[in-house]
Design an enzyme around this catalytic site. Structure first.
Site, PDB file in Angstrom:
ATOM      1  N   SER A 152       5.708  29.825 -31.900  1.00 43.80           N
ATOM      2  CA  SER A 152       5.662  31.281 -32.004  1.00 43.80           C
ATOM      3  C   SER A 152       6.661  31.717 -33.062  1.00 43.80           C
ATOM      4  O   SER A 152       7.737  31.103 -33.202  1.00 43.80           O
ATOM      5  CB  SER A 152       6.030  31.905 -30.658  1.00 43.80           C
ATOM      6  OG  SER A 152       6.375  33.266 -30.827  1.00 43.80           O
TER       7      SER A 152
ATOM      8  N   TYR B 110      11.212  31.704 -23.442  1.00 36.79           N
ATOM      9  CA  TYR B 110       9.955  31.461 -24.170  1.00 36.79           C
ATOM     10  C   TYR B 110      10.240  30.782 -25.513  1.00 36.79           C
ATOM     11  O   TYR B 110       9.614  29.777 -25.872  1.00 36.79           O
ATOM     12  CB  TYR B 110       9.243  32.792 -24.374  1.00 36.79           C
ATOM     13  CG  TYR B 110       7.975  32.743 -25.193  1.00 36.79           C
ATOM     14  CD1 TYR B 110       6.797  32.203 -24.671  1.00 36.79           C
ATOM     15  CD2 TYR B 110       7.931  33.255 -26.493  1.00 36.79           C
ATOM     16  CE1 TYR B 110       5.626  32.190 -25.425  1.00 36.79           C
ATOM     17  CE2 TYR B 110       6.769  33.250 -27.241  1.00 36.79           C
ATOM     18  CZ  TYR B 110       5.618  32.709 -26.703  1.00 36.79           C
ATOM     19  OH  TYR B 110       4.460  32.688 -27.448  1.00 36.79           O
TER      20      TYR B 110
END
Ligand code: NAP
Length: 246
Positions: A141, A154
């Protein structure tokens, strides 16, 4: 019983969002596609019907990527129904935005179980199961580059995926298999949109110089390139696919 004529791709987490767009794109390019999902059976079945009606080969496979036995069975079922695997796209993932201090043990473990162990599980199977000349694409990401508050766990789970990608590319020396990762910026899917106000969404949309959210197809197009013969010399790399965000 299917005679293998098409190349075979497994796309994890393909019942919706970016994964579904990738499955459609690869199917349209002639891949026989295994659409993995964990719980969205109706969406996965509907996608299989849509692809078959368009003349493509597609199957749905329920498997929790965080479970090694499920992942092994996913490869077994794909090989039995479509043939040996050429392409693995490790798209399945979850995002819970919460300050680190408020993370429960369970949420930490769930995020790492799906995002990191899930990728590890499929890579380990792929080491022995992928055809020579194969392609693996993992999902990181662009938050790894942004270091946004609320995203610590995350981001950590995805930074680990970047490390797995870079080392695994080297460990597959001699197999003629490339291993790369994409690191999308904000993409208009449930994972990104859930729990955000319209104002927050617009703020994210304005961040890249191209001034919009990514669409699942933006990412699917990059995957299409990465698994194509044209990307044969691209290996062990992280591609930030984000409109210039970071
Ligand atoms: P999404 O719309 O929430 O879809 C996630 C997919 O993953 C669903 O098909 C879901 O299937 C599946 N999944 C979740 N847990 C699973 C498990 N344990 N085993 C197998 N499948 C599982 O998410 P998305 O936005 O398309 O995200 C796809 C990937 O892109 C993720 O890795 C995410 O981290 C990454 N990413 C997304 C963005 C973004 O802004 N959207 C940005 C950067 C990176 P079920 O419903 O069946 O569980």
């Amino acid at each position: 019983m299917t005679t293998q004529i098409s190349k075979v791709a497994i796309v994890t987490g393909a019942s919706r969002g970016i994964g579904a767009a990738i499955a459609k794109q690869l199917a349209s390019e002639g891949f026989a596609v295994a659409i993995n999902y964990a719980s969205s059976a109706n969406e996965a079945s509907a996608l299989v019907v849509e692809l078959r009606q368009a003349g493509h080969q597609a199957i749905a496979i329920k498997a929790d990527v965080s479970n090694a036995a499920d992942v092994s069975r996913m490869f077994d079922e794909t090989e039995a129904q479509l043939g040996k695997v050429d392409v693995l796209v490790n798209n399945a993932g979850i995002l819970k935005v919460l300050p680190l201090a408020q993370h429960s043990d369970e949420l930490f473990e769930q995020t790492f179980a799906i995002n990191t162990r899930g990728t590890f599980n499929t890579l380990r199977e792929a080491a022995t199961r992928l055809n020579a000349g194969g392609r693996i694409v993992n999902f990181s990401s662009s938050t790894v580059g942004l270091n946004l508050p609320g995203y610590a766990v995350y981001i950590a789970s995805k930074a680990a995926v970047e490390s797995l990608t870079q080392v695994f590319a080297k460990e597959l020396r001699g197999r003629n298999i490339t291993v790369n990762a994409v690191a999308p910026g904000p993409v208009a899917t449930e994972l990104f949109l859930h729990g955000k106000s319209e104002e927050q969404i617009q703020t994210f949309a304005k961040m890249p110089p191209l001034e919009r959210l990514g669409q699942p197809e933006d990412i699917a197009n990059v995957i299409s390139f990465l698994v194509s013969p044209a990307a044969a010399w691209l290996n062990g790399q992280i591609l930030r696919t984000n409109g210039g965000l970071v």
